[in-house]
Motif scaffolding. Sequence first.
Motif, mmCIF file in Angstrom:
data_model
loop_
_atom_site.group_PDB
_atom_site.id
_atom_site.type_symbol
_atom_site.label_atom_id
_atom_site.label_comp_id
_atom_site.label_asym_id
_atom_site.label_seq_id
_atom_site.Cartn_x
_atom_site.Cartn_y
_atom_site.Cartn_z
ATOM 1 N N VAL A 1 -6.452 -24.932 -114.156
ATOM 2 C CA VAL A 1 -7.199 -24.585 -112.952
ATOM 3 C C VAL A 1 -7.719 -23.171 -113.123
ATOM 4 O O VAL A 1 -6.962 -22.279 -113.494
ATOM 5 N N THR A 2 -8.991 -22.981 -112.930
ATOM 6 C CA THR A 2 -9.541 -21.639 -113.136
ATOM 7 C C THR A 2 -10.882 -21.500 -112.429
ATOM 8 O O THR A 2 -11.509 -22.491 -112.072
ATOM 9 N N HIS A 3 -11.295 -20.253 -112.204
ATOM 10 C CA HIS A 3 -12.698 -20.069 -111.838
ATOM 11 C C HIS A 3 -13.378 -19.198 -112.901
ATOM 12 O O HIS A 3 -14.454 -18.664 -112.682
ATOM 13 N N ASP A 4 -12.709 -19.093 -114.071
ATOM 14 C CA ASP A 4 -13.218 -18.279 -115.178
ATOM 15 C C ASP A 4 -14.154 -19.152 -116.034
ATOM 16 O O ASP A 4 -13.702 -20.013 -116.794
ATOM 17 N N LEU A 5 -15.452 -18.900 -115.894
ATOM 18 C CA LEU A 5 -16.438 -19.704 -116.632
ATOM 19 C C LEU A 5 -16.254 -19.560 -118.131
ATOM 20 O O LEU A 5 -16.408 -20.518 -118.889
ATOM 21 N N PHE A 6 -15.933 -18.329 -118.541
ATOM 22 C CA PHE A 6 -15.785 -18.071 -119.977
ATOM 23 C C PHE A 6 -14.637 -18.910 -120.543
ATOM 24 O O PHE A 6 -14.759 -19.510 -121.622
ATOM 25 N N LEU A 7 -13.541 -18.963 -119.800
ATOM 26 C CA LEU A 7 -12.398 -19.776 -120.220
ATOM 27 C C LEU A 7 -12.811 -21.249 -120.315
ATOM 28 O O LEU A 7 -12.566 -21.906 -121.334
ATOM 29 N N ALA A 8 -13.458 -21.755 -119.272
ATOM 30 C CA ALA A 8 -13.839 -23.171 -119.244
ATOM 31 C C ALA A 8 -14.767 -23.514 -120.410
ATOM 32 O O ALA A 8 -14.630 -24.558 -121.047
ATOM 33 N N ARG A 9 -15.691 -22.623 -120.681
ATOM 34 C CA ARG A 9 -16.636 -22.857 -121.783
ATOM 35 C C ARG A 9 -15.919 -22.795 -123.127
ATOM 36 O O ARG A 9 -16.193 -23.597 -124.018
ATOM 37 N N SER A 10 -14.986 -21.821 -123.251
ATOM 38 C CA SER A 10 -14.380 -21.572 -124.561
ATOM 39 C C SER A 10 -13.387 -22.645 -124.971
ATOM 40 O O SER A 10 -13.180 -22.862 -126.162
#
Lengths: 245, 225
Positions: free
Chosen positions: A194-203
């Motif tokens: 669960v996150t709102h970190d776009l960079f994390l989701a993309r990576s």
Amino acid sequence: MVLLQTRNLGMEYDGKPVLRGIDLDLAEGELKVVMGPSGCGKSTLLRCLNRLVTPTSGQIIFRDEDVTRPDTDVRALRQRIGFVFQNFALYRHLSVLDNVTLGLRKLRGMPLGEAVERAKHELRRMDMVEHHHKYPAQLSGGQKQRVAIARALAMDPAVLFFDEPTSALDPLMSREIINVINQLRRDNVSMLCVTHDLFLARSVGGRVLFLDQGVIHAEGDAEQLFGNHSDPRIRAFFSQEAGNQ
Amino acid sequence: MNDWIAFFQQVMNFGPQIMAGLGNTLLLAAIITVTGLVGGIVVFYLSLSHNRLCRKLTEGYISFFIGTPLIALLFLMYYGLPQWGVRLSPLLVAVIGFTMNVAAYNARYLMTAYRGLDQDELEAARAQGFSSLQVFRLITLPQVLRLSIPALSNQVILNLKDSSVAFLIQYTEFFAQVQDFAVRNFQFFKAYLMAGLVYLALVSVIVIASRWLERRLILPGVRPL
């Protein structure tokens, strides 16, 4: 093979719906990322899934077993789910090694020597074994999060839950955690993040679910959702988050 | 100078009684320190209950014993209970009365320390699969006890000093013997001064021990209350 499923899962708090009609499938070895604005119910979803909070409707099927039944052994369920928290949540009175061995000794009844071996193996995997004697307050945020992941992995869970694993970290430390998640992905560890970190989701890749006001509005590959999505809520969220980063 | 030499001579003559009194004081203080701590931990644990009634009862217990003079409780048990046919020894009355009182204070200290705990740690422990009792025993208690060392040490000092109240229910502790000595020898000023110095010496030992304990048990990055 499906590891975890929810069917029409709902959760109300003080009569106010927090989650509504959640249908989610997580296969063995799969990573899924749940994104959405603050207060959309992301963390509540994770807490429902390991029964830290009790859902008010719907079903959670964990390895073909309905774990929403009243006779479910909730503690046994939780022991099969590794949970990594936003604020690390390490036990501050215990050393790094004791943080990792505590569950093995007290929940699994493992002898001390064996628990230490197992803990050191996981700490080595997280590149933290040389810090095993330190206390949480003596570690950086990224190091704490790696210990938290080692603590969860030591219990040999069927799935790892990450609740905003990078939100308390600076960009450099976030990258460390992303590398760890990618490494676990290569090792076929099932994960729900669960996150709102776009960079994390993309990576980290994986399927992304967009949750807003307790409802899953879309599911797809990261690029598919981050692109010019037809749903204005999704477009607004991703453009705002992209602006914040 | 001769006065003091004579005084010490009289003290030496009365030595066995004074030492016996000192022994009784230390015995009572030691017992109520242990029972008060155990009682405080039990009351603190009950105060964390999910049961609203249980929480209210523990809050009532704490408020009652903190708000009621200890002497009233001791007199109630020692002089009041015999009217109902219940006779207890002075030591037993002192132990029960002090324990109930000290447990209330200790529970309050632990509850204050609990507010400083990181609630995420407790949730993490539950998420790991620990039972409520395990979370309390393995995560909550070791931390609140460490955080409360200064407050609990102060309570040990109070236990020692307040044990002199037990003299009023015929428990022949140190102060009772000093009082007896003073009356027999008409040495009130010197006797009470000596008593004060003995208490000060004992308190100093407790302070040194608590500081040592604090240094040994303090955690990096964690400040005791």
